[in-house]
Design an enzyme around this catalytic site. Structure first.
Site, PDB file in Angstrom:
ATOM      1  N   SER A 392      -0.971   2.748   3.990  1.00 49.30           N
ATOM      2  CA  SER A 392       0.444   2.517   4.302  1.00 49.30           C
ATOM      3  C   SER A 392       0.671   1.081   4.757  1.00 49.30           C
ATOM      4  O   SER A 392       1.658   0.445   4.363  1.00 49.30           O
ATOM      5  CB  SER A 392       0.889   3.494   5.394  1.00 49.30           C
ATOM      6  OG  SER A 392       2.244   3.285   5.737  1.00 49.30           O
ATOM      7  N   ALA A 395       0.580  -1.186   1.767  1.00 53.34           N
ATOM      8  CA  ALA A 395       1.810  -1.064   0.987  1.00 53.34           C
ATOM      9  C   ALA A 395       2.937  -1.887   1.609  1.00 53.34           C
ATOM     10  O   ALA A 395       3.700  -2.562   0.895  1.00 53.34           O
ATOM     11  CB  ALA A 395       2.224   0.403   0.877  1.00 53.34           C
ATOM     12  N   HIS A 396       3.061  -1.843   2.929  1.00 55.37           N
ATOM     13  CA  HIS A 396       4.095  -2.649   3.595  1.00 55.37           C
ATOM     14  C   HIS A 396       3.857  -4.138   3.369  1.00 55.37           C
ATOM     15  O   HIS A 396       4.796  -4.893   3.096  1.00 55.37           O
ATOM     16  CB  HIS A 396       4.116  -2.334   5.093  1.00 55.37           C
ATOM     17  CG  HIS A 396       4.838  -1.069   5.444  1.00 55.37           C
ATOM     18  ND1 HIS A 396       4.293   0.181   5.235  1.00 55.37           N
ATOM     19  CD2 HIS A 396       6.071  -0.852   5.980  1.00 55.37           C
ATOM     20  CE1 HIS A 396       5.156   1.105   5.629  1.00 55.37           C
ATOM     21  NE2 HIS A 396       6.240   0.509   6.081  1.00 55.37           N
ATOM     22  N   GLU A 397       2.610  -4.565   3.485  1.00 56.49           N
ATOM     23  CA  GLU A 397       2.294  -5.980   3.262  1.00 56.49           C
ATOM     24  C   GLU A 397       2.549  -6.369   1.812  1.00 56.49           C
ATOM     25  O   GLU A 397       3.043  -7.471   1.534  1.00 56.49           O
ATOM     26  CB  GLU A 397       0.832  -6.249   3.628  1.00 56.49           C
ATOM     27  CG  GLU A 397       0.423  -7.702   3.517  1.00 56.49           C
ATOM     28  CD  GLU A 397       1.196  -8.587   4.477  1.00 56.49           C
ATOM     29  OE1 GLU A 397       1.899  -9.508   3.990  1.00 56.49           O
ATOM     30  OE2 GLU A 397       1.137  -8.352   5.692  1.00 56.49           O
ATOM     31  N   MET A 415       1.123  -3.277  11.467  1.00 48.84           N
ATOM     32  CA  MET A 415       0.956  -1.822  11.357  1.00 48.84           C
ATOM     33  C   MET A 415      -0.412  -1.366  11.844  1.00 48.84           C
ATOM     34  O   MET A 415      -0.524  -0.390  12.581  1.00 48.84           O
ATOM     35  CB  MET A 415       1.170  -1.376   9.906  1.00 48.84           C
ATOM     36  CG  MET A 415       2.614  -1.292   9.501  1.00 48.84           C
ATOM     37  SD  MET A 415       2.858  -0.192   8.083  1.00 48.84           S
ATOM     38  CE  MET A 415       2.386   1.386   8.759  1.00 48.84           C
TER      39      MET A 415
END
Length: 472
Positions: A392, A395-397, A415
């Site tokens: 997760s 994915a944000h990065e 995160m």
């Protein structure tokens, strides 16, 4: 008095009658009392703010006061902003959306079509499962990284590209879900065929398939192409869910008036978000850049706190615009029944609870397609949770770095830095017995929205400004 006691003896169990009786008898009594008739201290009682009070304090008045103070404080900031900058109006340049829209449409629809083709080949040929798995893995990799390369070459505006790369992640997750369910369906069909030939074979358990899906697969076991209904597949692609199912709960009709109201509210929400970003966040960020170059100081901390208010408003508006209005509008158009896209994350007492309630479509995908398979393969629970959180964070990065065309680690670090905090929070709740305490909720808002988000926003804005200067 004797008459009162006499009437009381006749009906000792009637409290309501007793109240009426005293009200009736006291009507004609004098309104004044001598000191010996008046005795204010009657019982052993605690102050209503005390922890051992029998009657809990009603704090609605303080809540109203808090709302007034918040309104006055924010209205003062609005006046200060208008006095300093005036009304900042930016006419939308629709041209900046053309190239991101083209990249997004191709990057989304081409991979999902190829994903269907791969499963069609898997069901209608003797291609090995390893080859099918490899094709799906290559497709997911291409889905994620070909648009990154296209963005590096074509250099579209980073604002719309944030949404484009978000949709690309959605496409990748949908492709993985579809491939996972279809592989599971093929394995189940083989087990059903083996069980029909040999009833002594091991039957399928409830952890492998539920009754509804079992009936569906048994019904179409002689014609597997029914599992590849292209209409149902594209319904899944457009539906507000990341998890492919053989069937979905559906509403009977589209509520046109309800839908029109949500569309109007969504437009207002987006307009407010754009207004907050242009009127408050951009000036605050521009004024903070020189302070970042000077290093940490009280002035920089003050700027971060000033930035925290509009960034919080923008984030709340993003939540309503995306998870409430956007997903509900999509669900209404498609008559998609399950509208539970989020739970009461604003009442969460720790970060772990927040991530479970904030984004249910993503949470359900990770639990179904990553966490459960890891447990099935004997991976320890703690390691499985860590790997889910790790992916997760990546994915944000990916979304932020790919859109800005500069590849850092701040979103990932932000995160992953929450992982040890969640462990400490869980440990503290057990030691100090603060589970479900409002202290946890206060700490969540302070750490996540007042400190964390403004800091990450400022870092990425500063890095983007420096990056743009270097590329000019």
């Amino acid at each position: 008095m004797k008459s009162i006691l006499a009437e009381l003896k006749t009906s000792p169990d009637s409290i309501e009658k007793l109240k009426l009786l005293f009200a009736k008898k006291n009507k004609n009594e004098p309104r004044w009392q001598d000191p010996l008739a008046s005795q204010p201290s009657k019982l052993v009682r605690s102050s209503i703010f005390s922890t051992d009070a029998d009657i809990k304090a009603d704090l609605r008045g303080f809540f109203n006061l808090t709302m007034i103070v918040v309104f006055v404080a924010n209205f003062r900031l609005i006046l200060e902003n208008f006095q300093k900058y005036g009304l900042i109006t930016r006419s939308p340049d629709l041209g900046v959306f053309v190239l991101p829209a083209i990249i997004g449409l191709i990057s989304f629809h081409l991979p999902v079509f190829l994903a269907y083709v791969i499963q069609f080949v898997a069901f209608n040929s003797n291609t090995s499962p390893v080859a099918i798995w490899s094709l799906n893995a290559l497709l997911v990799i291409a889905t994620l990284f070909v648009p990154v390369y296209a963005g590096t070459i074509l250099k579209p505006h980073p604002g719309p590209m944030i949404y484009v790369f978000g949709f690309i992640c959605v496409a990748a997750l949908k492709i993985i879900s579809f491939a996972h369910v279809m592989r599971n369906a093929r394995n189940v069909m083989k087990k059903i065929a083996a069980y029909d030939k040999n009833p002594k074979a091991e039957p399928l358990g409830e952890h492998e398939i539920n009754t509804l899906n079992m009936e569906f697969i048994r019904k179409h076991k002689d014609d597997p192409s029914k599992l590849l209904d292209i209409k149902h597949y594209y319904y899944f692609i457009m539906a507000p869910t990341l998890c492919f199912q053989l069937s979905y709960p559906r509403n009977e009709r589209i509520r046109v008036v309800w839908l029109a109201k949500r569309v109007i509210e969504a437009i207002i929400c987006l307009a407010l978000q754009a207004f907050v970003f242009n009127q408050y966040m951009i000036p605050a960020l521009d004024n903070t850049i020189p302070l970042v170059e000077q290093g940490l100081s009280f002035k920089l901390i003050e700027r971060l706190l000033k930035l925290s208010v509009p960034s919080l408003y923008s984030w709340i508006l993003m939540f309503f615009g995306t998870f409430h209005y956007g997903l509900n509008i999509s669900a209404e158009i498609l008559r998609y029944g399950d509208r539970q896209f989020y739970l009461e994350w604003w009442n969460c007492h720790n970060l772990n609870e927040y991530w479970r309630k904030w984004n249910l479509p993503v949470h359900n995908w990770f639990m179904r397609h990553m966490y459960s398979p890891l447990l099935k393969n004997k991976v320890p629970k703690e390691l499985a949770l860590f790997l889910v959180f790790f992916v997760s964070a990546v994915a944000h990065e990916y979304i932020v770095s790919a859109a800005l065309r500069m590849y850092g680690y701040w979103a990932f670090a932000g995160m992953m830095g929450q992982a040890p905090i969640m462990v400490l929070q869980s440990y503290a709740e057990r030691i100090f017995r603060t589970k479900n305490s409002q202290i946890g909720n206060v700490m969540f808002w302070i750490s996540f929205c007042i400190i964390g988000q403004p800091f990450c926003l400022l870092i990425y804005y500063y890095l983007y400004v420096v990056h743009m200067k270097e590329t000019v």
